[in-house]
Write a protein that holds these residues in place. Structure first.
Motif, PDB file in Angstrom:
ATOM      1  N   ALA A 468       0.907  -1.191  -0.043  1.00 33.07           N
ATOM      2  CA  ALA A 468       0.166  -0.067   0.045  1.00 33.07           C
ATOM      3  C   ALA A 468       0.842   1.191   0.065  1.00 33.07           C
ATOM      4  N   LYS A 469       1.773   1.198   0.707  1.00 32.21           N
ATOM      5  CA  LYS A 469       3.111   2.589   0.742  1.00 32.21           C
ATOM      6  C   LYS A 469       3.675   2.762  -1.192  1.00 32.21           C
ATOM      7  N   LEU A 470       3.254   1.621  -1.482  1.00 31.72           N
ATOM      8  CA  LEU A 470       3.497   2.158  -3.007  1.00 31.72           C
ATOM      9  C   LEU A 470       2.419   2.836  -4.008  1.00 31.72           C
ATOM     10  N   GLY A 471       1.176   2.797  -3.507  1.00 30.18           N
ATOM     11  CA  GLY A 471       0.515   3.886  -3.707  1.00 30.18           C
ATOM     12  C   GLY A 471       0.899   5.384  -4.389  1.00 30.18           C
ATOM     13  N   ARG A 472       1.324   5.751  -3.081  1.00 31.11           N
ATOM     14  CA  ARG A 472       2.231   7.542  -3.230  1.00 31.11           C
ATOM     15  C   ARG A 472       2.167   7.685  -5.039  1.00 31.11           C
ATOM     16  N   TRP A 473       2.868   7.151  -5.593  1.00 36.44           N
ATOM     17  CA  TRP A 473       3.623   6.731  -7.088  1.00 36.44           C
ATOM     18  C   TRP A 473       2.155   7.083  -8.369  1.00 36.44           C
ATOM     19  N   LEU A 474       1.279   6.080  -7.412  1.00 37.34           N
ATOM     20  CA  LEU A 474       0.293   5.899  -8.785  1.00 37.34           C
ATOM     21  C   LEU A 474      -1.275   6.384  -8.761  1.00 37.34           C
ATOM     22  N   PRO A 475      -1.524   7.173  -9.233  1.00 36.38           N
ATOM     23  CA  PRO A 475      -2.933   7.975 -10.084  1.00 36.38           C
ATOM     24  C   PRO A 475      -3.897   7.673  -8.946  1.00 36.38           C
ATOM     25  N   VAL A 476      -4.910   8.508  -8.990  1.00 33.56           N
ATOM     26  CA  VAL A 476      -5.917   8.714  -7.793  1.00 33.56           C
ATOM     27  C   VAL A 476      -7.122   7.375  -7.241  1.00 33.56           C
ATOM     28  N   SER A 477      -6.798   7.240  -9.108  1.00 39.17           N
ATOM     29  CA  SER A 477      -7.927   5.446  -8.702  1.00 39.17           C
ATOM     30  C   SER A 477      -7.164   4.817  -8.006  1.00 39.17           C
ATOM     31  N   ALA A 481      -7.470   2.827  -4.188  1.00 36.71           N
ATOM     32  CA  ALA A 481      -7.679   1.132  -3.816  1.00 36.71           C
ATOM     33  C   ALA A 481      -6.411   0.726  -2.864  1.00 36.71           C
ATOM     34  N   MET A 482      -5.505   0.687  -3.001  1.00 37.08           N
ATOM     35  CA  MET A 482      -4.119   0.516  -2.882  1.00 37.08           C
ATOM     36  C   MET A 482      -4.498   0.689  -1.422  1.00 37.08           C
ATOM     37  N   ARG A 483      -4.550   2.217  -0.600  1.00 36.03           N
ATOM     38  CA  ARG A 483      -4.515   2.623   0.558  1.00 36.03           C
ATOM     39  C   ARG A 483      -5.606   1.564   1.520  1.00 36.03           C
ATOM     40  N   GLU A 484      -6.324   1.354   0.371  1.00 37.06           N
ATOM     41  CA  GLU A 484      -8.110   1.150   1.358  1.00 37.06           C
ATOM     42  C   GLU A 484      -7.686  -0.293   1.901  1.00 37.06           C
ATOM     43  N   ALA A 485      -6.621  -1.363   0.652  1.00 41.41           N
ATOM     44  CA  ALA A 485      -6.482  -2.722   0.969  1.00 41.41           C
ATOM     45  C   ALA A 485      -6.063  -2.344   1.583  1.00 41.41           C
ATOM     46  N   ARG A 487      -5.921  -0.718   4.447  1.00 33.93           N
ATOM     47  CA  ARG A 487      -6.137   0.564   6.161  1.00 33.93           C
ATOM     48  C   ARG A 487      -7.311  -1.243   5.814  1.00 33.93           C
ATOM     49  N   ASN A 488      -7.982  -1.941   5.498  1.00 34.84           N
ATOM     50  CA  ASN A 488      -9.012  -2.595   5.756  1.00 34.84           C
ATOM     51  C   ASN A 488      -8.748  -3.738   5.704  1.00 34.84           C
ATOM     52  N   ARG A 489      -7.423  -3.893   5.968  1.00 38.62           N
ATOM     53  CA  ARG A 489      -6.740  -5.281   5.305  1.00 38.62           C
ATOM     54  C   ARG A 489      -7.400  -6.616   5.465  1.00 38.62           C
ATOM     55  N   GLY A 490      -8.233  -6.656   6.802  1.00 44.03           N
ATOM     56  CA  GLY A 490      -9.245  -8.140   7.114  1.00 44.03           C
ATOM     57  C   GLY A 490     -10.333  -8.307   6.238  1.00 44.03           C
ATOM     58  N   SER A 491     -11.089  -7.546   5.481  1.00 44.60           N
ATOM     59  CA  SER A 491     -11.863  -7.891   3.937  1.00 44.60           C
ATOM     60  C   SER A 491     -11.023  -8.533   2.887  1.00 44.60           C
ATOM     61  N   ALA A 492      -9.952  -7.277   2.746  1.00 40.86           N
ATOM     62  CA  ALA A 492      -9.363  -7.511   1.547  1.00 40.86           C
ATOM     63  C   ALA A 492      -8.379  -8.749   1.344  1.00 40.86           C
ATOM     64  N   ALA A 493      -7.511  -9.135   2.656  1.00 39.50           N
ATOM     65  CA  ALA A 493      -6.885 -10.295   3.447  1.00 39.50           C
ATOM     66  C   ALA A 493      -7.531 -11.612   2.590  1.00 39.50           C
ATOM     67  N   SER A 494      -9.338 -11.049   3.292  1.00 39.48           N
ATOM     68  CA  SER A 494     -10.113 -11.980   3.313  1.00 39.48           C
ATOM     69  C   SER A 494     -10.422 -12.556   1.649  1.00 39.48           C
TER      70      SER A 494
END
Length: 930
Positions: A468-477, A481-485, A487-494
């Motif tokens: 998720a730390k790599l998201g800073r170099w990506l476009p907005v969308s 998505a990377m930061r949300e994954a 932040r909300n690792r429980g749902s994404a990991a499942s």
């Protein structure tokens, strides 16, 4: 207690009905693997025939099928339940004292009024060439007189038309499709023993032979291997034994349950240890797929209901009651998923029965569903639902009431700790796999598959946080998505865990199928490169010598009519049928001379000189041979019988047979021009660059018997080694000088030519050429044939793609459903985005990139887990193949690149497009809840 459970189930039912979309997604995620099992079990049970059904399908209302095993010699039939008969010759009986057995003698051993009719249980008959719209096609011919009612009694059914008369025939649907003809048309057969054409009077179906194109006519020469038997009364055991006294075996529906003889053992009664371990590992892989696929449905749903659970706790609900509520949802979804999976799976098999019967090649006995397994499926679905909901239930019972009611989300802690735990568990899985291979232990191998996948799943949240730390170099969308994954690792990991389970099983099975195909190709004789075309002209003249130039000119003209830019390069073939100067001992005897390379003593495999007097010594010799580079002899090569050998000094021909090029090709041509030869055994070439050949003479007698022995005659010639696997099983390519020194002559009966053309011949071209060359050329003095080297097996390629496609479909479904559940959980966040001015397209792209994150992580980690599963199954497959010498070809590490492309590229791409298309861009505003 009962009232509490009833209340929990009522809450679960109302919750499921209230959020129908989310419930449907959860049930779909749980039901996908169950649907696959339901389809597989129903299809397998439908396709499987019992002994009684098999006999009824082949025999119909006839009493038996009988076949001569040893004519006139009494036999003891050991089994009665199968068409594959095992028999012994009684002690004291001369098994070689065969004599003709007439039909009348067979009937004399049966009750008066019995009748027999020639018949065969084999699909192969008289091979015929018949005209097709594009040329010639091949079909099987059966010489039956269908006016005999015993043939109709087998179950032969007229789909169209009626029985044939003299000069007429019936065909099946496969033949009608191949030939493009129907009832009333003429069947033109290229066979001098048959009429020029046969009038087709009917389309028939034989229930056990649906896919083989065939024709039935009384004018076709009979290839029957036995007889259909019809007796006035039911055939008895005593009557069957009377036939055994004549050397005749009996397969009768009335004797299927007769006990087998003392010399009969059921070869399939016991499954050896290797097969048991393979099946066990496959079951473990599938179970892990189901468990990992079902988990996200409840983990994500429980997170969505966090506020609801907090309200229940605030109103006095105990943690046990909250756990019961979540587990009740798992029980409800498990039951619904199982019922729907059974209904849809059985319905699909019922609707697809015609396709299934075409696939297996015979009619089934009707739809069957394997009820015991289906009941087990329902119980497994319920258990899986409860197990998948257990983690979510424990998590829900520990919810922070204040944080949940105020809308705050507690931060995920312990990321580094879970990464360490995951790596330790995965490492334990690898260690268990190594131990399982060394100790040959199924529990350890199964633990390796389970621990590896659980380790990858456990470390997934930490990986998401790091990526998720790599998201800073990506476009907005994608950044959102990377930061949300992260932040909300429980749902994404499942959600990722679901994809991991599917991809791991699919990649393991795909790699197994690919390795099996590569192993088959390696065992197959390879003479010319794939796709190489060759023209063969053979001499069928009886008296006058064949004008080879005229035959070649005529064949070349036919080829030019279909192929452009044609070039023919002659390939001399040297034969030892002249005897290499050795004369026959008898007037009706032929002499064949063959030469084979002999390795120098220092290059001999250690196995041949080792002590092999006991099993332990044999095993030790095999282990030593595995470490000896000289021990590279293969089992497939040990079966070879060297007959005719190609030879030339033409660089084009040499390159075609060896794949050499550049300096290596020049060196090979130089060796051949010196009178040497090429060999595919590097250990046969001495340090001086020569090979020692030993002669072998075979005497063929007029009655078909032969005697062969190596001669003490040796020849040393210049030689060069080429890559093993080239030059076919003969492993030699001669020069004219080498052939002359060996006493071998250019084959007087046939000539070969490499065909070079700019045209890529299709099926129509090959059928047209086959139609032309089926007729003799050069005024009937020669024949010609065109062949194309093809070592592929389309079935295995389709199987790999089918397995990969099915798993990719389930992986896509898991990604889509998991993404849908996450989007439903994030509904408030999506509404906030709209409230602060985010365009609808941004929200759609946000959902799309969430799907990409889930699919990429799931397919990547699943592929790693699939490698581990394949490695274990591969070792299990190879273990039995390592117990003998010469070595059998082992399963290698060949990779299914098409499967990788589908899983790693196509699944994320399709998931992204699906999310982009089906995610709602506009959402209604929600009321304030806090």
């Amino acid at each position: 207690m009962l009232g509490s459970h009833r209340l929990a189930f009522r809450i679960a039912r109302r919750e499921a009905w209230r959020y129908k979309g989310r419930s449907a997604l959860s049930i779909t995620l749980l039901g996908l693997p169950l649907l696959g099992v339901a389809i597989g079990a129903s299809a397998f049970d439908t396709a499987r025939l019992s002994e009684e059904e098999t006999a009824a399908q082949y025999l119909g209302s006839n009493d038996a099928y009988i076949e001569i095993a040893l004519p006139g010699v009494p036999i003891e039939q050991q089994n009665w339940n199968s068409q594959w008969i095992i028999y012994d010759v009684p002690a004291g009986t001369d098994g070689d004292a065969e004599r003709p057995v007439a039909d009348s003698e067979i009937l004399a051993a049966l009750p008066e009024g019995s009748a027999i009719a020639p018949y065969s249980l084999r699909k192969e008959g008289t091979t015929l060439q018949a005209e097709t719209p594009d040329g010639l096609g091949q079909l099987q011919g059966y010489g039956y007189d269908l006016s005999d009612e015993r043939y109709v009694a087998t179950g032969l059914e007229y789909l169209e038309g009626s029985a044939p008369g003299s000069g007429e025939a019936v065909i099946n649907e496969a033949a009608a499709d191949l030939l493009g003809i129907g009832v009333g048309d003429d069947l033109v057969v290229e066979d001098e023993s048959l009429p020029d054409s046969l009038k087709v009077t009917g389309i028939v179906e034989v229930p056990w032979n649906l896919n083989t194109p065939f024709v039935i006519a009384d004018s076709i020469p009979s290839t029957a291997t036995g007889w259909l038997l019809d007796t006035p009364e039911t055939l008895t055991k005593d009557q069957a034994l009377a036939l055994n006294e004549l050397g005749v075996t009996v397969w009768a529906g009335s004797l299927l349950h007769e006990p087998p003889g003392p010399g009969y053992t059921e070869s399939s009664a016991g499954v050896d240890q290797a097969q048991l371990m393979i099946y066990g590992l496959m079951v473990v892989a599938v179970v892990m797929e189901v468990v990992l696929l079902a988990g996200p449905a409840f983990a994500i749903s429980a997170r969505r209901r966090t506020r609801e659970f907090a309200l229940m706790s605030a109103n006095g609900a105990t943690p046990q009651q909250i756990r019961n509520t979540v587990l009740a949802g798992g029980l409800l979804f498990g039951i619904v998923a199982a019922v729907l999976a059974l209904a849809i799976g059985i319905g699909l098999v019922a609707a697809g029965m015609p396709w299934l019967e075409q696939l297996i090649g015979y009619r089934t006995a009707g739809l069957r569903v394997m009820p015991v397994l289906q009941v087990a499926l329902v119980l497994a679905a319920i258990a899986t639902g409860l197990l998948a909901a257990l983690t979510a239930a424990i998590s829900a019972s520990r919810v922070n009431v204040i944080a949940a009611l105020t809308g705050r989300t507690s931060r995920n802690r312990g990321t580094r700790r879970w990464m360490v735990i995951g790596l330790v568990v995965a490492g334990a899985g690898v260690a268990a796999g190594i131990g399982g291979v060394v100790l040959w232990s199924l529990p350890l191998m199964a633990a390796a598959i389970v621990l590896t996948q659980l380790g990858l799943v456990t470390s997934t949240p930490a990986l998401l946080a790091a990526v998720a730390k790599l998201g800073r170099w990506l476009p907005v969308s994608p950044r959102m998505a990377m930061r949300e994954a992260g932040r909300n690792r429980g749902s994404a990991a499942s959600a990722i865990a679901a994809v991991i389970g599917v991809v791991a099983a699919g990649m393991a099975f795909s790699m197994i199928a690919t390795a099996e195909e590569v192993r088959r190709v390696q065992d197959q004789e390879r003479i010319l490169p794939q796709g190489t075309m060759m023209l063969t002209i053979g001499d069928v003249s009886e008296d006058d010598p064949l004008d080879w130039d005229a035959a070649l000119t005529e064949a070349e003209a036919h080829l030019r009519s279909r192929l452009g830019d044609l070039e023919l390069t002659p390939v001399p073939e040297y034969s030892g049928w002249g005897g290499c100067g050795v004369a026959a001992d008898q007037p009706d005897q032929d002499v064949n001379c063959a030469w084979g390379p002999v390795r120098p003593d220092e290059n001999q495999c250690s196995y041949w000189d080792a002590d092999r007097s006991t099993e332990a010594a044999e095993a030790a010799a095999i282990v030593a041979a595995r470490q000896d580079p000289r021990c590279d002899e293969l089992l497939s090569e040990s079966w070879n019988y060297v007959e005719d050998l190609p030879g030339s000094t033409d660089p084009e021909v040499v390159a075609a047979y060896t794949d050499l090029e550049g300096a290596e090709l020049d060196r090979a041509v130089a060796v051949l021009e010196e009178g040497g030869l090429l060999v595919a055994d590097e250990w046969a070439v001495t340090d001086a660059g020569t090979v020692r050949l030993q002669q072998q003479i075979t005497f063929w007698n007029g009655d078909g018997s032969s005697s062969s022995e190596p001669q003490q005659k040796y020849l040393e010639l210049p030689a060069m080694a080429v890559e093993r696997g080239q030059l076919g099983l003969d492993q030699m390519f001669l020069s004219p000088g080498a052939a002359e020194a060996m006493g071998m002559e250019v084959s007087p009966s046939r000539q070969h030519y490499l065909v070079s053309t700019s045209t890529e011949p299709d099926a129509a071209d090959m059928e047209a050429l086959e139609a032309v060359f089926f007729q003799t050329i050069a005024d009937g003095e020669a024949y010609a044939a065109v062949t194309v080297a093809d070592y592929t097996d389309p079935f295995m390629a389709y199987l790999v793609l089918a397995v990969t496609g099915l798993c990719a479909l389930i992986a896509f479904g898991a990604t889509a459903v998991s993404t849908g559940l996450i989007v439903a959980e994030q509904r408030r966040d999506m509404t906030v985005l709209g409230a602060v001015g985010a365009a609808p397209g941004l929200r759609k792209r946000f959902a799309m990139w969430q799907s990409v994150v889930i699919a990429v992580f799931g397919t990547g980690l699943g592929t790693v887990a699939g490698f581990v599963g394949f490695a274990l199954i591969r070792e299990t497959l190879n273990r039995p193949l390592q117990a003998s010498y010469p070595f059998a070809t082992l399963y290698g590490w060949e990779l299914p690149w098409a499967s990788f492309a589908i899983m790693l590229l196509a699944v994320p791409l399709v998931a992204a497009l699906g999310a982009l298309v089906f995610t709602k861009a506009k959402l209604p505003s929600e009321r304030r809840v806090a």
